[in-house]
Design a protein around this motif. Structure first.
Motif, mmCIF file in Angstrom:
data_model
loop_
_atom_site.group_PDB
_atom_site.id
_atom_site.type_symbol
_atom_site.label_atom_id
_atom_site.label_comp_id
_atom_site.label_asym_id
_atom_site.label_seq_id
_atom_site.Cartn_x
_atom_site.Cartn_y
_atom_site.Cartn_z
ATOM 1 N N ILE A 1 16.302 -0.841 -8.799
ATOM 2 C CA ILE A 1 16.071 -2.032 -9.697
ATOM 3 C C ILE A 1 14.666 -1.881 -10.374
ATOM 4 C CG2 ILE A 1 17.356 -3.655 -8.230
ATOM 5 C CD1 ILE A 1 14.835 -4.529 -6.798
ATOM 6 N N ASN A 2 14.812 -2.917 -11.400
ATOM 7 C CA ASN A 2 13.559 -2.863 -12.251
ATOM 8 C C ASN A 2 12.404 -3.974 -11.375
ATOM 9 O OD1 ASN A 2 11.904 -2.742 -14.255
ATOM 10 N ND2 ASN A 2 13.270 -3.940 -15.509
ATOM 11 N N ILE A 3 11.576 -2.912 -10.698
ATOM 12 C CA ILE A 3 10.346 -3.737 -10.032
ATOM 13 C C ILE A 3 9.129 -2.865 -10.317
ATOM 14 C CG2 ILE A 3 10.995 -2.391 -7.680
ATOM 15 C CD1 ILE A 3 10.105 -4.865 -6.305
ATOM 16 N N THR A 4 7.952 -3.497 -10.577
ATOM 17 C CA THR A 4 6.639 -3.149 -10.983
ATOM 18 C C THR A 4 5.630 -3.326 -9.787
ATOM 19 O OG1 THR A 4 7.256 -3.480 -12.979
ATOM 20 C CG2 THR A 4 5.018 -2.805 -12.530
ATOM 21 N N TYR A 5 5.408 -2.113 -9.312
ATOM 22 C CA TYR A 5 4.034 -2.389 -8.342
ATOM 23 C C TYR A 5 2.843 -2.504 -9.193
ATOM 24 C CZ TYR A 5 7.123 -0.997 -4.445
ATOM 25 O OH TYR A 5 7.691 -0.895 -3.352
ATOM 26 N N VAL A 6 2.007 -3.656 -8.646
ATOM 27 C CA VAL A 6 0.647 -3.902 -9.226
ATOM 28 C C VAL A 6 -0.406 -4.279 -8.291
ATOM 29 C CG1 VAL A 6 1.841 -5.033 -11.376
ATOM 30 C CG2 VAL A 6 1.479 -6.344 -9.211
ATOM 31 N N SER A 7 -1.318 -4.295 -8.647
ATOM 32 C CA SER A 7 -2.511 -4.838 -7.477
ATOM 33 C C SER A 7 -2.044 -6.115 -6.996
ATOM 34 C CB SER A 7 -4.041 -4.777 -8.204
ATOM 35 O OG SER A 7 -4.019 -5.613 -9.028
ATOM 36 N N LEU A 8 -2.758 -6.636 -6.100
ATOM 37 C CA LEU A 8 -2.740 -7.934 -5.536
ATOM 38 C C LEU A 8 -3.026 -9.074 -6.500
ATOM 39 C CD1 LEU A 8 -3.516 -8.389 -1.752
ATOM 40 C CD2 LEU A 8 -1.270 -9.026 -3.020
ATOM 41 N N LYS A 9 -4.188 -8.703 -7.086
ATOM 42 C CA LYS A 9 -4.843 -9.566 -8.122
ATOM 43 C C LYS A 9 -3.835 -9.883 -9.235
ATOM 44 C CE LYS A 9 -9.434 -10.801 -8.296
ATOM 45 N NZ LYS A 9 -10.773 -10.540 -8.627
ATOM 46 N N GLU A 10 -3.125 -8.527 -9.588
ATOM 47 C CA GLU A 10 -1.972 -9.037 -10.726
ATOM 48 C C GLU A 10 -1.035 -9.563 -10.318
ATOM 49 O OE1 GLU A 10 -2.400 -5.225 -13.687
ATOM 50 O OE2 GLU A 10 -2.280 -4.573 -11.628
ATOM 51 N N LEU A 11 -0.604 -9.203 -8.988
ATOM 52 C CA LEU A 11 0.594 -10.194 -8.635
ATOM 53 C C LEU A 11 0.344 -11.609 -8.480
ATOM 54 C CD1 LEU A 11 2.873 -9.046 -5.669
ATOM 55 C CD2 LEU A 11 1.966 -11.419 -5.542
ATOM 56 N N TYR A 12 -0.790 -12.176 -7.970
ATOM 57 C CA TYR A 12 -1.293 -13.328 -8.009
ATOM 58 C C TYR A 12 -1.391 -14.046 -9.497
ATOM 59 C CZ TYR A 12 -3.103 -12.492 -3.339
ATOM 60 O OH TYR A 12 -3.140 -11.893 -2.001
ATOM 61 N N PRO B 1 0.703 -1.204 -0.054
ATOM 62 C CA PRO B 1 0.112 0.070 0.039
ATOM 63 C C PRO B 1 0.866 1.265 -0.171
ATOM 64 C CG PRO B 1 -0.365 -1.428 2.062
ATOM 65 C CD PRO B 1 0.521 -2.114 1.158
ATOM 66 N N VAL B 2 2.045 1.079 0.520
ATOM 67 C CA VAL B 2 2.967 2.295 0.581
ATOM 68 C C VAL B 2 4.122 1.958 -0.315
ATOM 69 C CG1 VAL B 2 4.152 3.805 1.856
ATOM 70 C CG2 VAL B 2 2.197 2.713 2.949
ATOM 71 N N PRO B 3 4.172 2.040 -1.906
ATOM 72 C CA PRO B 3 5.131 1.783 -2.680
ATOM 73 C C PRO B 3 6.499 2.557 -2.282
ATOM 74 C CG PRO B 3 3.273 2.239 -4.028
ATOM 75 C CD PRO B 3 2.939 2.628 -2.653
ATOM 76 N N ASP B 4 7.660 1.951 -2.586
ATOM 77 C CA ASP B 4 8.821 2.232 -2.242
ATOM 78 C C ASP B 4 9.547 2.753 -3.645
ATOM 79 O OD1 ASP B 4 11.476 2.798 -1.617
ATOM 80 O OD2 ASP B 4 12.072 1.061 -0.678
ATOM 81 N N HIS B 5 9.326 4.086 -3.961
ATOM 82 C CA HIS B 5 10.024 4.639 -5.202
ATOM 83 C C HIS B 5 11.413 4.339 -5.285
ATOM 84 C CE1 HIS B 5 5.879 5.150 -6.332
ATOM 85 N NE2 HIS B 5 5.626 5.987 -5.177
ATOM 86 N N THR B 6 12.158 4.783 -3.967
ATOM 87 C CA THR B 6 13.574 4.592 -4.109
ATOM 88 C C THR B 6 14.209 3.262 -4.492
ATOM 89 O OG1 THR B 6 13.743 3.747 -1.799
ATOM 90 C CG2 THR B 6 13.767 6.398 -2.217
ATOM 91 N N LEU B 7 13.271 2.200 -4.109
ATOM 92 C CA LEU B 7 13.549 0.845 -4.582
ATOM 93 C C LEU B 7 13.497 0.737 -6.039
ATOM 94 C CD1 LEU B 7 14.324 -2.120 -4.060
ATOM 95 C CD2 LEU B 7 12.083 -2.614 -3.769
ATOM 96 N N GLN B 8 12.636 1.456 -6.822
ATOM 97 C CA GLN B 8 12.270 1.272 -8.133
ATOM 98 C C GLN B 8 13.556 2.238 -8.892
ATOM 99 O OE1 GLN B 8 8.064 2.996 -8.135
ATOM 100 N NE2 GLN B 8 7.918 1.255 -9.520
ATOM 101 N N SER B 9 14.073 3.176 -8.447
ATOM 102 C CA SER B 9 15.210 3.723 -8.766
ATOM 103 C C SER B 9 16.446 2.964 -8.828
ATOM 104 C CB SER B 9 15.443 5.025 -8.258
ATOM 105 O OG SER B 9 16.019 5.188 -6.882
#
Ligand code: NAI
Length: 295
Positions: free
Chosen positions: A150-161, A140-148
């Motif tokens: 490595i390549n990581i995409t925040y998605v909804s839980l449903k999409e993650l599943y 619920p609180v994405p970490d934008h510093t992590l995105q800078s």
């Protein structure tokens, strides 16, 4: 409740995750003069925080101690279940050097879904990035510093599943996450996923996991925590008669690997826990509050 009397004469107690601190226990500790509850853990789902507040007790945790300890154990579980390290060792012990039963899969190129990208989830994401995995995350609180980094995409839980080949849980246990991984969640997952849980047992509905193992939705599970673990983890129960049937059933699957809440157990993490615990106590002694107070 049987061990509350051990705190007689003390103003503070130091608790670990296996120690219950429900309303009754906090009330009894308060009655014998305890005013400070020092947790030697990150998680505080075992503490009735509202009751502590009501009593005017102070509660502090150790918010950070080597997140690498838990993240690396999650990676160890993932590799061990996938590459069948335990079975391989057992076969080797009996002199059976055939490898027919030991086939695993490459992690490289697989999609790993991380639920919770706080300190531990973030460290785990970086490890999996090193393996060449595609990373999805839900928090619920994405970490934008992590995105800078490595390549990581925040998605909804449903999409993650829906898209993950491996799902690793790194969120806290609370009212929103109890049995988050339930029948409905398993129904959204790919067939044959690998599920890793080093967070808290009750985030997974164990009965639903057993059904998902039967149906093949979960191909492998690597678990360091179990929802009823407080009944026996950290104890020698070899000679006790009444086992936990659900746990026995879970452990009966050859594709399930369970460790006994040992993910944190590294030299560095223990040193960190000890240092922060002593500094929490010192801060309370000096000024009545500390930087790690939960409220
Ligand atoms: P943290 O507080 O740094 O990170 C937790 C993350 O989970 C945060 O980013 C938060 O926004 C996120 N989150 C909260 N609700 C969520 C939800 N509903 N869905 C997805 N994400 C959600 O905590 P840290 O240090 O990373 O620890 C995570 C958990 O790991 C702890 O709460 C604890 O239960 C468990 N743990 C297990 C250990 C073990 O030995 N097995 C040792 C230490 C922690």
């Amino acid at each position: 409740i049987q061990t509350v009397h051990l705190a007689n004469g003390a103003e503070a107690v130091g608790l670990f995750t296996s120690d219950a601190a429900n309303a009754e226990i906090l009330g009894s500790l308060f009655d014998i003069g305890v005013r400070y509850v020092c947790l030697r853990s990150v998680g505080y789902d075992h503490v009735d925080v509202e009751k502590a507040k009501h009593l005017g007790m102070k509660v502090a945790n150790v918010p950070e101690y080597s997140p690498y300890s838990v993240a690396e154990h999650a990676a160890a579980l993932l590799l061990a279940v996938n590459r069948k390290i335990v079975l391989g060792q057992k076969l080797m012990d009996i002199g059976d050097y055939r490898i027919d039963a030991l086939k695993g899969f490459d992690l490289h190129g697989k999609t790993v879904g991380i639920i919770g990208t706080g300190k531990i989830g973030r460290a785990f994401a970086q490890i999996m990035n090193g393996f060449g995995c595609n990373l999805l995350a839900y928090d619920p609180v994405p970490d934008h510093t992590l995105q800078s980094l490595i390549n990581i995409t925040y998605v909804s839980l449903k999409e993650l599943y829906k898209y993950s080949d491996v799902i690793s849980i790194h969120c806290p246990l609370n009212v929103n996450t109890k049995h988050l991984i339930c029948k409905e969640a398993f129904a959204c997952m790919k067939k044959g996923i690998t599920l890793i849980n080093t967070a808290r047992g009750a985030i997974i509905d164990t009965m639903a996991l057993i059904d998902a193992l039967d149906e093949g939705t979960v191909g492998f599970a690597g678990l360091d925590v179990y929802e009823n673990e407080k009944r026996f983890f950290f104890e020698d129960v070899r000679y006790q008669k009444n086992g936990d049937d659900l746990f026995i059933q879970l452990r009966s699957y050859p594709n399930v690997l369970v460790t006994g809440h040992q993910a944190f157990l590294t030299h560095e993490a223990l040193t960190g826990i000890a240092e922060t615990t002593v500094s929490n106590l010192n801060e309370w002694a000096e000024r009545g509050y500390c930087k790690n107070d939960l409220f």
